[in-house]
Structure formats: C-alpha cells, structure tokens
Design a protein around this motif. Structure first.
Motif, PDB file in Angstrom:
ATOM      1  N   LYS A 117       0.821  -1.221   0.000  1.00  0.00           N
ATOM      2  CA  LYS A 117       0.000   0.000   0.000  1.00  0.00           C
ATOM      3  C   LYS A 117       0.850   1.265   0.000  1.00  0.00           C
ATOM      4  CE  LYS A 117      -3.595  -2.298   2.628  1.00  0.00           C
ATOM      5  NZ  LYS A 117      -4.303  -2.422   3.885  1.00  0.00           N
ATOM      6  N   ALA A 118       2.149   1.112   0.015  1.00  0.00           N
ATOM      7  CA  ALA A 118       3.034   2.266   0.199  1.00  0.00           C
ATOM      8  C   ALA A 118       3.624   2.774  -1.110  1.00  0.00           C
ATOM      9  CB  ALA A 118       4.167   1.918   1.159  1.00  0.00           C
ATOM     10  N   GLY A 119       3.224   2.149  -2.228  1.00  0.00           N
ATOM     11  CA  GLY A 119       3.673   2.705  -3.503  1.00  0.00           C
ATOM     12  C   GLY A 119       4.888   2.055  -4.123  1.00  0.00           C
ATOM     13  N   ILE A 120       5.180   0.802  -3.774  1.00  0.00           N
ATOM     14  CA  ILE A 120       6.326   0.140  -4.417  1.00  0.00           C
ATOM     15  C   ILE A 120       5.977  -0.283  -5.838  1.00  0.00           C
ATOM     16  CG2 ILE A 120       7.504  -0.742  -2.388  1.00  0.00           C
ATOM     17  CD1 ILE A 120       6.032  -3.445  -3.017  1.00  0.00           C
ATOM     18  N   ASP A 121       7.020  -0.528  -6.611  1.00  0.00           N
ATOM     19  CA  ASP A 121       6.842  -1.027  -7.968  1.00  0.00           C
ATOM     20  C   ASP A 121       6.875  -2.549  -8.015  1.00  0.00           C
ATOM     21  OD1 ASP A 121       8.820   1.723  -8.591  1.00  0.00           O
ATOM     22  OD2 ASP A 121       6.821   1.541  -9.448  1.00  0.00           O
ATOM     23  N   GLY A 122       7.700  -3.167  -7.154  1.00  0.00           N
ATOM     24  CA  GLY A 122       7.845  -4.621  -7.249  1.00  0.00           C
ATOM     25  C   GLY A 122       8.165  -5.275  -5.915  1.00  0.00           C
ATOM     26  N   LEU A 123       8.032  -6.587  -5.885  1.00  0.00           N
ATOM     27  CA  LEU A 123       8.403  -7.390  -4.727  1.00  0.00           C
ATOM     28  C   LEU A 123       9.402  -8.451  -5.167  1.00  0.00           C
ATOM     29  CD1 LEU A 123       5.033  -8.264  -2.905  1.00  0.00           C
ATOM     30  CD2 LEU A 123       6.790  -6.694  -2.127  1.00  0.00           C
ATOM     31  N   VAL A 124      10.430  -8.636  -4.371  1.00  0.00           N
ATOM     32  CA  VAL A 124      11.380  -9.737  -4.620  1.00  0.00           C
ATOM     33  C   VAL A 124      11.019 -10.836  -3.634  1.00  0.00           C
ATOM     34  CG1 VAL A 124      13.795 -10.431  -4.551  1.00  0.00           C
ATOM     35  CG2 VAL A 124      13.170  -8.180  -5.421  1.00  0.00           C
ATOM     36  N   ILE A 125      10.754 -12.020  -4.155  1.00  0.00           N
ATOM     37  CA  ILE A 125      10.307 -13.134  -3.310  1.00  0.00           C
ATOM     38  C   ILE A 125      11.483 -14.093  -3.111  1.00  0.00           C
ATOM     39  CG2 ILE A 125       8.545 -14.922  -3.019  1.00  0.00           C
ATOM     40  CD1 ILE A 125       7.480 -12.037  -3.562  1.00  0.00           C
ATOM     41  N   PRO A 126      12.066 -14.136  -1.907  1.00  0.00           N
ATOM     42  CA  PRO A 126      13.238 -14.982  -1.713  1.00  0.00           C
ATOM     43  C   PRO A 126      12.860 -16.461  -1.642  1.00  0.00           C
ATOM     44  CG  PRO A 126      12.599 -14.009   0.369  1.00  0.00           C
ATOM     45  CD  PRO A 126      11.654 -13.472  -0.661  1.00  0.00           C
ATOM     46  N   LYS A 127      13.865 -17.300  -1.883  1.00  0.00           N
ATOM     47  CA  LYS A 127      13.719 -18.759  -1.748  1.00  0.00           C
ATOM     48  C   LYS A 127      12.519 -19.287  -2.550  1.00  0.00           C
ATOM     49  CE  LYS A 127      16.189 -18.736   2.619  1.00  0.00           C
ATOM     50  NZ  LYS A 127      16.776 -17.412   2.371  1.00  0.00           N
TER      51      LYS A 127
END
Lengths: 469, 286
Positions: B82-92
């Motif tokens: 909800k804070a305005g990021i563009d992407g998520l990196v999903i580890p493992k």
C-alpha cells in the motif's frame, strides 16, 4: 658557537618573554603536537600571564590549554582554525576576549603588516642544527612543509626552534634558515607521529560522496577549464578529494596534463604528480606520509610559505593562479555565503583555514556538500557564521542537483547545455526541508566570543555565544 | 526494472534516504537478510514511511520480503503493497504455487494493481522448477538468481570464476526466456574487485541475462554500462531490422545483409538489443 639552550625554560627566559606578550605556533604537527602544550606549561610555570597565543590552528590535543585560560596565563587567542576542547571552552565563553579567527592568507598578512605582532615564535622543528637551520622533512617527527611557520620566523621578535632531531651543521634542506632563529631547544619528542600525519589519506568510499564528486568533476569539465595546464586544489577528504579522483579519470582519458596541484597535499595528489598528470605541486602543508616522502625527494614538489600561498597583500600569491578549488561547507545560504566555522548549533568546530583565500583566488570555486547530513539541511536561509562570502562562490554541488551563483550566468548556460542537473539554490533548500523538516532556529546571547576576519583584514562576522537550552 | 538492481539494507535510514540517487535502475529494500529477527517490524515500518514520504524519481522501488517459511512475509506484503512500491522480490522461490499465493494476496489489495514480482531462485529445487515458477503469474517481471544460497544448498564452493554456477545460470536464463520474462544475475560479492565485476557481468550478459543485481552502489554504473548495448551493437541491430523490413516490403522471402542470411535468431537478438537500448520496435517476426 651554538644557539642550543639547556632547557626550554632557559630559552624562554633568554627570549625576554613577559606577561602581556604574544607567542605563536604553527600547526604542522596537527593532532600529534606536543610542543604547544609543553611551551605553555613552561610559561605558566614561570608565572608569565596574560599571554595572547597566536597559533595557525588548534586541535583536540591542545585541550590541555584550557587550564591555562582558567588560570589567566592565556587571555587571548588568535588562529585560523580550532576544534576540540579548546574550541568548546571558547564557545562556552571561558576566554575573556573574543577569539580572532583569521584565514591562512590573512594571518601572514596581519603578521607582515604588524597588526598581529608576535613577540616570541615557537617553531616545532622535526629537524634542526645547532644554529637553527630548520626543515620538516627529516627526523622521527617529520611533517613535511613548514609553510605556516615561515611568516612567524620572518617577523617575530624572537624565534625559538624546538626539535627532537638535532643534526650536524649545516642541516639540509633548509626551510627556515638560521638568520631568523635565536634559540634552539632539543627535547625528547616534539609530537606523536600518528597524530601528525595519517598513514595515507584515502579517497572516500561513501557512495553519496562519489555521486557529488562525479557531478563536481562534470562541472569542471563543462566550465571549459579542464584542459592542458589546469591547476586545482581540493580538500583532504570526503567528496572534495573524491572530486580529484573523478577529475583524474577525465584527465587520463583526455590526455590532459595539469600545471600544478595545490594544498594541503595528500598521497592522491602525489600520485598525480608522479604519474605525470601535474608538472608541480605547491605545498603549504603535508597531510600524510606519502606527501612527506615526496616533498623530501621530488624537486617538483615545492614547499611554500603561508604568505606565498595566500597573503592578499603580497605582490602576488599562489591562490591567484589557481583555476579550480573544490571545498566543503558546514552550511551554505541562499546567497551562497559559506560557514565552515560553527556547526548548526553555533559551536565553534573549525575555521576558514584556506577556504576563503582559495575561494576568492580561484577562477572556479565549487562547494561540495551533502544536501542533508543526517537530518540537517545544509542549505539554509542565513548561515550561522559567514566565513566565505557568497560572491566568491560559483557553484554548490549536492547529490540532488547543483546550484549556480546568479552572477555566473555564463557558467549556468554551459552546465545546462551539458545536461547537468542545475536547480535554483532555493529549490535545493526546499527539497532538503521537505525531506527533513525546517530546522529549529538556534538562539544566541549578546556576548561576542569571536571575530571573523576576512583575508583582507575586514571583520565580516561575529561569533555569538549560543544560549544555554 | 532495468539492468541493475541494488540491494539497500531495510534498517539503514541513511541509505534508504539516498537510495534514489545511487545510480540503480531498481532499488531492492531488503527486509530479509539485512535485518535481524527482532527488528523486522521496525524495518518494515521504516520502509513504509520512506516510500510514503520520499520521492524516488531516479529509479523503481522494490522490497525483498521475508521468506514464506517465516512469520513475517505476509505482514511485509500487506504493509509495503500500500506504500507505492513497484515490485516485490520473493526470496527462496521454489514452487509456482507459492508465487501464485502471493499474487492472490496482491490481487486483493487495490493499491497493488501494478506491482510486479521477481522470484529469487536460490536453491536446487528452485533451479529445477524455474520455468514453472516463471510462468506461474502474470505479475512476474523477471527471475533473479541467487548464487550464494544456491551453492550452499548444493554443497559447492562459490568462486569468482563461477564454474560451479554455470549450469544453474543457463537453466535460469532458459526458464525465464521460455516463460517470456527477464533473467537477473546474482550479485558479484567482492565490492573492491571492479575487474572481477566486469568479467562476471560480461559473462552474464553473454549467457543471456538481462541485468545483474549488486550489493554495492559502486557496481551500478559498471553494470549499466556493460548491459547497455554498445553503439556498434545498436547500429547493427538497426541495420538488421531495416534490412528485414525492406525485404518484407519488396516481397522477398529471405533477407540478407553483408552476404549472410538474416534468420529468426538474428532478428530476435536485434530486437532484444533495441529493447535494452530503449528503442521502440514494433516489428513482429512472422
């Protein structure tokens, strides 16, 4: 014949030093200096008081002098830079008279024109013979150039050389010759080498510093000054020295050879000399062991006096031949005035040194600074203390853009044509305040604790004692 | 996403504040390895506040959340989405179904509509399942290879030469391309060895990676410089496309340039170069 005196005490007595007089010291031993404390202890022990101490700079090691202020041995201070406990004591109003804060060029001006009359100059000398031929490049406490001691040696009523390395006569090389020296004292040690010079000054690894430095190097290139024969000076650390790193890369790729580098000389500049990127180095003080080694061995690494470096009343001085200078700032205001003397709470923690001398002398003066230091915006409405006048500053370069002094429309046009991120200085201030908030105003008392003297002798600001919270 | 992705410790306010000016195309605010176990919530809030109050104009922003075998991952997603990021990196990342689960959580958050995913493949099972992972969600922009954890998993010795990860790198690129997404190479972990970084980055590019991650801002400029096509490459690619279009217009079945036939792989390589250079190319190879 010999000028060696059996003890420091005997030398002081022989010099005729009396209460109310002025003594002087240079700062080439920096935070490793033993001599100033040693001499003032002896002066106090002799019951001499009301002394004005005129040192080119004071460092934390000189904090021991605070007790001499308390006892009245020292009642006035004259210097170009101060930091540590002595600066704190002055900020807290311990000194009865306001401290006189000069520049590296203004001090020799004042010494030569008599407005700073030195009765006895104490010159810490890494190397001396029995007749007082001195140099700073030999001995266990080598510091390199003795540039800041030279005006004192020339003009003081009496000169006492203090050394831990007595050589055969004649000593060589000779930075200050025997015709200027009255007494020589040999002591066990004049200083702690680790505090005198650093092993090597390193170019910063801070990535933000390098962003700023890259932009600053781009400014120099866009100004048209980056060509064969360029001369420049940078500070000894942070984004300032990192600018030299990036400028060097441009010089190498462009096949450009500089005429001279100046300072405050560090290993980095020595490397540029040895790699053929400069013809000469002009050296008023050495910051590290490489600089000391180089000035000892390389005839193209030239020792100069503080007067030759920056005295505005001399027939000419080296800063007037400088193309580019890159300097830091603790604060800069929207008129480009720079503070390098007090922090944002009004505490004395520095001084002009050569800041305002080089800013006036150089064709292009660049201030490099983080727009924000922790939570503090560096660009303010009005600097706490004005040390370098805005009319001598051309560009402020930060990590978020650069602001050009409106008096340099020619430069602004060149930078914009090269696509550099030029913004208005007010916009930079607002950017910083948006991120960190507007800083609270610090309150001061009416008590003046220092006068800021510009290099030409004019008092351009006063330092007021911060009010207690 | 761009060609260089820079890790920024999620508990370092100074670096977070300056992340946008360090020269990365995408910054990865790290809530996983950079943050101690008892500081996860504080770091999460710090990142959220930074994203909401700072302007990161110079780059895209992403967050490496904690792994799905920790109690933190879902709070990470729900807070930063909800804070305005563009992407998520999903580890493992090891299975497509895990990525689908994350994708569904994002689908339920209106503000998360445009958020893309970058699964970080860093185990033997992940490398084995790379295509399945890469094809598991429309949100996936690229697959990121993590060599340090991977070599620990398979019991290999990590070296600068990279022989021990050669096969895995190839499999990552292959799986990513097959799924139509980008491949991001592992960081070069010796911060001081710029020559080593250059060699490693050139090799990654030659293997088909579209970009490389870094743990030091010092590396960003070098990575971008290497991945950005050289002038010659761009000029050649333009010539290829012009030649092919000319041949098509004049009804020729086969295009040739400099005495050689221009077949599909050459055209696809040219299109990739122009894409990397930011030159729009609408051509479809029939």
């Amino acid at each position: 014949m010999s000028k060696i005196r059996k003890s420091l005490r005997k030398a002081i007595i022989a010099s005729g030093l009396k209460s109310g007089m002025t003594v002087s010291f240079h700062h080439h031993l920096r935070n490793g200096d033993f001599v100033m404390n040693m001499v003032m202890d002896e002066i106090a022990d002799l019951g001499i008081s009301n002394i004005r101490i005129a040192a080119s700079s004071f460092f934390p090691i000189h904090g021991k002098l605070v007790r001499h202020i308390k006892t009245g041995t020292i009642t006035a201070i004259d210097c170009n830079y101060m930091s540590g406990p002595l600066a704190e004591a002055v900020t807290n109003g311990m000194l009865k008279k306001p401290v006189m804060l000069r520049t590296h060029g203004g001090r020799p001006r004042a010494i030569m024109d008599g407005s700073l009359k030195i009765d006895v100059a104490f010159i810490a000398s890494p190397s001396s013979d029995k007749m007082g031929n001195l140099n700073g490049v030999r001995g266990p406490s080598s510091c390199g150039s003795l540039g800041y001691a030279m005006p004192d040696a020339q003009m003081a009523g009496k000169v006492i050389a203090i050394t831990d390395n007595l050589t055969a006569y004649p000593n060589g090389p000779i930075s200050i010759d025997e015709t200027k020296v009255d007494h020589v004292v040999v002591v066990d040690s004049i200083g702690d080498t680790s505090g005198i010079v650093s092993g090597t000054t390193q170019v910063t690894r801070d990535p933000v510093g390098h962003v700023i430095a890259r932009h600053a190097a781009d400014v120099i290139e866009a100004s048209g000054l980056l060509k064969d024969g360029i001369s420049f000076q940078t500070g000894a650390g942070g984004a300032s020295l990192a600018t030299a790193y990036h400028l060097r890369e441009k010089m190498v790729s462009g096949g450009i050879k500089g005429s001279f580098g100046m300072g405050g000389i560090t290993a980095f500049f020595v490397g540029m000399l040895e790699d053929g990127l400069f013809e000469k180095l002009i050296d008023v003080q050495c910051f590290d062991l490489d600089a000391v080694r180089s000035i000892r061995k390389n005839p193209n690494h030239i020792e100069v006096s503080a007067s030759q470096y920056a005295n505005p009343s001399a027939k000419s001085c080296a800063v007037e031949s400088l193309d580019v200078v890159v300097l830091g700032a603790t604060e800069i205001d929207t008129d480009f005035n720079v503070n390098v003397l007090t922090d944002s709470s009004g505490n004395i923690m520095g001084g002009s040194g050569g800041h305002s001398d080089t800013a006036q002398g150089a064709k292009l003066t660049i201030i490099v600074a983080n727009l924000l230091r922790a939570r503090l915006p560096i660009v303010v409405d009005r600097v706490t203390t004005k040390v370098t006048p805005g009319e001598t500053v051309d560009v402020l370069v930060t990590e978020r853009g650069m602001a050009v002094n409106p008096s340099r429309m020619d430069l602004m046009k060149s930078l914009k044509e090269k696509g550099l991120p030029v913004v208005d200085i007010v916009e930079l201030k607002e950017m910083a305040e948006k991120m960190a908030g507007k800083p609270r105003k610090v309150s001061f008392t009416d008590r003046v604790i220092g006068f800021v003297e510009y290099r030409n002798g004019e008092i351009i600001d006063k330092v007021y004692q911060p009010a207690k919270e | 996403m761009g060609t260089n992705l820079l890790f920024i410790p999620g508990n370092n306010p100074s670096m977070i504040q300056n992340a946008g000016i360090l020269g990365a195309d995408t910054v990865i605010f790290d809530l996983e390895d950079a943050v101690a176990g008892d500081q996860k919530d504080a770091a999460r809030m710090l990142i959220k506040n930074a994203l909401e109050s700072m302007e990161y104009e110079g780059c895209e922003t992403s967050v490496r959340i904690n792994a799905m075998d920790t109690p933190h991952w879902e709070s990470d997603i729900r807070t930063v989405a909800k804070a305005g990021i563009d992407g998520l990196v999903i580890p493992k990342a090891e299975r497509g179904e895990d990525i689908k689960a994350i994708s569904e959580i994002l689908d339920s958050i209106p503000e998360a509509e445009g958020i893309y995913l970058i699964p970080l493949v860093e185990s033997a099972l992940g490398v084995e399942n790379v295509y399945e992972i890469a094809a598991s969600s429309k949100r996936i922009r690229g697959i990121f290879f993590g060599a340090e954890d991977y070599t620990a998993d398979i019991g290999a010795v990590r070296t600068k030469g990279g022989e021990e990860i050669f096969w895995a790198r190839g499999r990552i690129v292959n799986g990513a391309v097959a799924a139509g997404v980008e491949a991001i190479d592992t960081p070069f972990t010796d911060v001081e060895d710029i020559e080593g970084l250059r060699k490693d980055t050139f090799f990654a590019k030659a293997l088909g990676f579209d970009g490389k991650a870094s743990i030091s801002p010092r590396h960003c400029g070098f990575i971008r410089e290497i991945f950005y096509p050289q002038d010659e490459e761009i000029r050649y690619a333009i010539r290829v496309m012009d030649t092919v279009k000319e041949a098509e217009k004049s009804g020729k079945g086969v295009a040739s340039m400099d005495g050689k036939m221009i077949d599909k792989p050459i055209v696809l390589r040219a299109m990739k170069v122009l894409r990397a250079a930011g030159i729009k190319e609408d051509f479809r190879y029939e």
